[in-house]
Design a protein around this motif. Structure first.
Motif, short mmCIF file in Angstrom:
data_model
loop_
_atom_site.label_atom_id
_atom_site.label_comp_id
_atom_site.label_asym_id
_atom_site.label_seq_id
_atom_site.Cartn_x
_atom_site.Cartn_y
_atom_site.Cartn_z
N MET A 1 0.85 -1.18 0.00
CA MET A 1 0.00 0.00 0.00
C MET A 1 0.90 1.24 0.00
SD MET A 1 -2.99 0.68 2.62
CE MET A 1 -3.21 2.17 3.46
N PRO A 2 0.74 2.12 -1.00
CA PRO A 2 1.59 3.31 -1.05
C PRO A 2 1.25 4.27 0.08
CG PRO A 2 0.04 3.31 -2.88
CD PRO A 2 -0.15 2.03 -2.13
N THR A 3 2.29 4.94 0.56
CA THR A 3 2.09 5.91 1.63
C THR A 3 1.50 7.20 1.08
OG1 THR A 3 3.16 7.14 3.40
CG2 THR A 3 4.46 6.75 1.45
N GLU A 4 0.76 7.91 1.92
CA GLU A 4 0.17 9.19 1.51
C GLU A 4 1.24 10.28 1.47
OE1 GLU A 4 -3.08 12.48 2.97
OE2 GLU A 4 -2.91 10.63 4.11
N TYR A 5 2.30 10.12 2.26
CA TYR A 5 3.34 11.14 2.37
C TYR A 5 4.57 10.72 1.57
CZ TYR A 5 0.34 12.75 6.09
OH TYR A 5 -0.75 13.19 6.79
N LEU A 6 5.03 11.61 0.69
CA LEU A 6 6.15 11.31 -0.18
C LEU A 6 7.33 12.21 0.12
CD1 LEU A 6 4.15 11.18 -3.55
CD2 LEU A 6 4.71 9.28 -2.06
N THR A 7 8.53 11.67 -0.01
CA THR A 7 9.73 12.48 0.10
C THR A 7 9.83 13.34 -1.17
OG1 THR A 7 11.11 10.87 -1.03
CG2 THR A 7 10.93 10.65 1.38
N THR A 8 10.79 14.26 -1.19
CA THR A 8 10.99 15.09 -2.38
C THR A 8 11.30 14.24 -3.59
OG1 THR A 8 11.73 16.95 -1.02
CG2 THR A 8 12.32 17.01 -3.35
N ALA A 9 12.16 13.25 -3.44
CA ALA A 9 12.52 12.38 -4.56
C ALA A 9 11.31 11.59 -5.05
CB ALA A 9 13.65 11.43 -4.16
N GLU A 10 10.51 11.07 -4.12
CA GLU A 10 9.32 10.31 -4.49
C GLU A 10 8.28 11.20 -5.17
OE1 GLU A 10 9.43 6.96 -0.93
OE2 GLU A 10 8.43 8.88 -0.59
N ALA A 11 8.10 12.43 -4.63
CA ALA A 11 7.15 13.37 -5.22
C ALA A 11 7.59 13.75 -6.63
CB ALA A 11 7.02 14.61 -4.34
N ALA A 12 8.88 13.98 -6.82
CA ALA A 12 9.40 14.33 -8.14
C ALA A 12 9.14 13.19 -9.12
CB ALA A 12 10.89 14.64 -8.06
N GLU A 13 9.38 11.97 -8.70
CA GLU A 13 9.13 10.82 -9.57
C GLU A 13 7.64 10.69 -9.87
OE1 GLU A 13 9.60 5.98 -9.45
OE2 GLU A 13 11.02 7.19 -8.31
N TYR A 14 6.80 10.87 -8.86
CA TYR A 14 5.35 10.77 -9.03
C TYR A 14 4.85 11.80 -10.05
CZ TYR A 14 0.40 10.79 -7.67
OH TYR A 14 -0.96 10.72 -7.67
N LEU A 15 5.39 13.04 -9.97
CA LEU A 15 4.97 14.11 -10.87
C LEU A 15 5.72 14.12 -12.19
CD1 LEU A 15 4.79 17.05 -8.29
CD2 LEU A 15 2.88 15.75 -9.24
N ARG A 16 6.77 13.32 -12.26
CA ARG A 16 7.66 13.30 -13.43
C ARG A 16 8.31 14.67 -13.65
NH1 ARG A 16 7.05 8.29 -15.11
NH2 ARG A 16 5.06 7.33 -15.45
N ARG B 1 1.97 15.53 0.42
CA ARG B 1 0.80 14.65 0.41
C ARG B 1 0.45 14.34 -1.04
NH1 ARG B 1 -1.88 17.66 4.95
NH2 ARG B 1 -1.88 16.14 6.62
N ARG B 2 0.21 13.08 -1.33
CA ARG B 2 -0.14 12.65 -2.68
C ARG B 2 -1.37 13.41 -3.20
NH1 ARG B 2 1.66 7.91 -4.97
NH2 ARG B 2 2.31 7.22 -2.92
N ALA B 3 -2.40 13.58 -2.36
CA ALA B 3 -3.62 14.29 -2.77
C ALA B 3 -3.32 15.75 -3.09
CB ALA B 3 -4.67 14.20 -1.67
N ALA B 4 -2.41 16.38 -2.34
CA ALA B 4 -2.04 17.77 -2.60
C ALA B 4 -1.30 17.89 -3.93
CB ALA B 4 -1.19 18.32 -1.46
N LEU B 5 -0.47 16.90 -4.25
CA LEU B 5 0.24 16.91 -5.53
C LEU B 5 -0.75 16.77 -6.69
CD1 LEU B 5 3.25 14.58 -4.68
CD2 LEU B 5 3.25 17.08 -4.81
N ASP B 6 -1.74 15.90 -6.54
CA ASP B 6 -2.77 15.73 -7.57
C ASP B 6 -3.56 17.03 -7.76
OD1 ASP B 6 -2.05 13.08 -8.04
OD2 ASP B 6 -3.52 12.29 -6.61
N ALA B 7 -3.93 17.68 -6.65
CA ALA B 7 -4.70 18.93 -6.73
C ALA B 7 -3.86 20.03 -7.38
CB ALA B 7 -5.14 19.36 -5.33
N TRP B 8 -2.58 20.09 -7.05
CA TRP B 8 -1.69 21.10 -7.64
C TRP B 8 -1.56 20.90 -9.14
CZ3 TRP B 8 3.42 20.72 -9.68
CH2 TRP B 8 4.05 21.95 -9.86
N MET B 9 -1.40 19.66 -9.56
CA MET B 9 -1.33 19.38 -11.00
C MET B 9 -2.64 19.74 -11.68
SD MET B 9 1.65 18.32 -12.00
CE MET B 9 1.57 17.22 -13.39
N SER B 10 -3.77 19.39 -11.09
CA SER B 10 -5.07 19.71 -11.68
C SER B 10 -5.28 21.21 -11.81
CB SER B 10 -6.20 19.11 -10.83
OG SER B 10 -6.17 17.71 -10.90
#
Length: 70
Positions: free
Chosen positions: A1-16, A46-55
């Motif tokens: 189960m993926p964590t809701e909280y991502l490090t900077t490296a994980e967030a960068a990878e998630y957002l490409r 937060r993964r949800a915050a990254l999704d909202a920011w991209m949207s």
């Protein structure tokens, strides 16, 4: 189960995006980057915050961006 909280490296990878982009956006402090949580020296996104920011940056085809409208 993926964590809701991502490090900077994980967030960068998630957002490409690059880690440097996120680090610079954080240091700018002008709200242009995604929201983050800072606990001592640890930064988390937060993964949800990254999704909202991209949207929030979605652009409709043919719709001019703020920069192009100047």
């Amino acid at each position: 189960m993926p964590t809701e909280y991502l490090t900077t490296a994980e967030a960068a990878e998630y957002l490409r995006l690059s880690r440097q982009f996120l680090q610079i956006a954080r240091m700018r402090g002008d709200g242009s980057g995604p929201p983050f949580i800072k606990l001592a020296r640890a930064v988390r996104y937060r993964r949800a915050a990254l999704d909202a920011w991209m949207s929030a940056h979605d652009r409709a085809p043919g719709k001019p961006t703020a920069k192009a409208a100047r």
